[in-house]
Design a protein around this motif. Structure first.
Motif, PDB file in Angstrom:
ATOM      1  N   LYS A 213       1.935 -30.194  -8.554  1.00  0.00           N
ATOM      2  CA  LYS A 213       1.405 -31.262  -7.599  1.00  0.00           C
ATOM      3  C   LYS A 213       0.469 -29.820  -7.394  1.00  0.00           C
ATOM      4  N   GLU A 216      -0.913 -26.856  -9.208  1.00  0.00           N
ATOM      5  CA  GLU A 216      -2.462 -27.019  -9.180  1.00  0.00           C
ATOM      6  C   GLU A 216      -2.968 -26.609  -8.284  1.00  0.00           C
ATOM      7  N   GLU A 217      -2.652 -27.652  -6.962  1.00  0.00           N
ATOM      8  CA  GLU A 217      -2.996 -26.591  -5.624  1.00  0.00           C
ATOM      9  C   GLU A 217      -2.613 -25.436  -5.495  1.00  0.00           C
ATOM     10  N   ASP A 220      -6.142 -23.721  -8.146  1.00  0.00           N
ATOM     11  CA  ASP A 220      -6.942 -23.723  -6.747  1.00  0.00           C
ATOM     12  C   ASP A 220      -7.299 -23.108  -6.341  1.00  0.00           C
ATOM     13  N   PRO A 229      -8.923 -27.192 -12.744  1.00  0.00           N
ATOM     14  CA  PRO A 229      -7.998 -26.864 -14.595  1.00  0.00           C
ATOM     15  C   PRO A 229      -8.850 -27.964 -15.355  1.00  0.00           C
ATOM     16  N   LYS A 231      -6.933 -29.558 -18.014  1.00  0.00           N
ATOM     17  CA  LYS A 231      -5.568 -30.928 -18.148  1.00  0.00           C
ATOM     18  C   LYS A 231      -5.093 -31.190 -20.112  1.00  0.00           C
ATOM     19  N   SER A 235       1.878 -31.492 -18.248  1.00  0.00           N
ATOM     20  CA  SER A 235       2.209 -30.060 -17.826  1.00  0.00           C
ATOM     21  C   SER A 235       2.021 -28.681 -18.188  1.00  0.00           C
ATOM     22  N   LEU A 237      -1.880 -26.243 -17.565  1.00  0.00           N
ATOM     23  CA  LEU A 237      -3.968 -26.650 -16.911  1.00  0.00           C
ATOM     24  C   LEU A 237      -4.767 -25.544 -18.086  1.00  0.00           C
ATOM     25  N   TYR A 239      -7.332 -23.103 -17.061  1.00  0.00           N
ATOM     26  CA  TYR A 239      -8.272 -22.600 -16.028  1.00  0.00           C
ATOM     27  C   TYR A 239      -9.147 -21.647 -16.838  1.00  0.00           C
TER      28      TYR A 239
END
Length: 266
Positions: A213, A216-217, A220, A229, A231, A235, A237, A239
């Motif tokens: 988490k 990702e944050e 971003d 992302p 997905k 696990s 991502l 971009y």
């Protein structure tokens, strides 16, 4: 005689008044034509600059840890030389090979999960070496048996003619600040034409879901993040980032986090 010369000079002066502006307009038209030709030549050269850089799979590759593939050879393709000014197209990694690399890296993590005792005490360099063994077991270079190399302590890369066409940063998770610095470091390695990169995170934290988490944050919130992302797994991502040197130039950045086993989780 003087009157004849005077007449000639007068006629020439009349012609100069017309020829002068014409010559100036001619200069402008010639410059415009030359600039247009120059722009076309550059466009034509750029059209072949991003040449696909295919990896050749090894025919004798082991099938223990990865899905069956044919070992591929890196063969940079360049257009024929011309008599014009020297122009050397730069090779890039094609999308299929990029996805193959990521798949092999991901499959290697399944081995870690199934044999936790063998990897529990390993550090970044030791784990990276296992990735290198698998990657070089599946791909070969055009001039040597090994395609993937490393520099420093954390990089996995493909280097061709002195420049990187694929690079991954491998780091143990140590919080969002260090993760942001890893992305910055990776983007700083890329040239304008480099478009394929990856960040590989090894986590020994007890709460792996919380790590995912935060990853990702943090991604971003990065100033160079443009889209994503996507997905591609629990696990993994994908971009689109902007190249720091030219934000209009887009970079595929895949972030893959691994839950590395340990006897003492924090």
């Amino acid at each position: 005689m003087n009157s004849v010369l005077d007449d000639i000079e007068r006629y020439l002066s009349w012609q100069r008044s017309s020829a002068g502006p014409f010559n100036e307009r001619l200069k402008l038209r010639l410059r415009e034509a030359i600039e247009a030709r120059k722009a076309k030549v550059l466009r034509d050269r750029n059209s072949v600059a991003n040449l696909g850089f295919k990896l050749k799979g090894r025919a004798d590759a082991p099938r223990t840890y990865v899905a069956p593939v044919t070992r591929k050879k890196i063969v940079p393709v360049t257009p024929p030389k011309t008599a014009q000014a020297p122009f050397k197209p730069e090779p890039v990694l094609d999308d299929a090979s990029y996805n193959d690399i990521l798949k092999i890296i991901e499959n290697m993590t399944l081995v870690m999960e199934r044999s936790p005792s063998a990897f529990a005490s390993m550090g970044e360099e030791d784990i990276r070496q296992h990735f290198l063994v698998q990657l070089n077991g599946q791909f070969e270079g055009a001039a040597s048996g090994e395609t993937f190399n490393f520099t420093g302590k954390t990089d996995i890369l493909i280097r061709v003619e002195g420049r990187n066409i694929f690079i991954a940063e491998c780091k143990f998770w140590s919080g969002p600040k260090a993760f942001t610095e890893t992305i910055d470091q990776l983007l700083g390695y890329l040239s304008w034409r480099d478009t394929k990169a990856a960040v590989i995170i090894f986590s020994r934290n007890k709460d792996f879901s919380s790590v995912l988490k935060t990853i990702e944050e943090t991604a971003d919130a990065h100033p160079h993040k443009k889209r994503g992302p996507t997905k591609e797994g629990d696990s993994r991502l994908r971009y689109i980032f902007g190249n720091p040197a030219d934000h209009n130039r887009e970079v595929f950045l895949t972030i893959k986090a691994f839950n590395v086993p340990t006897t003492h989780r924090t």
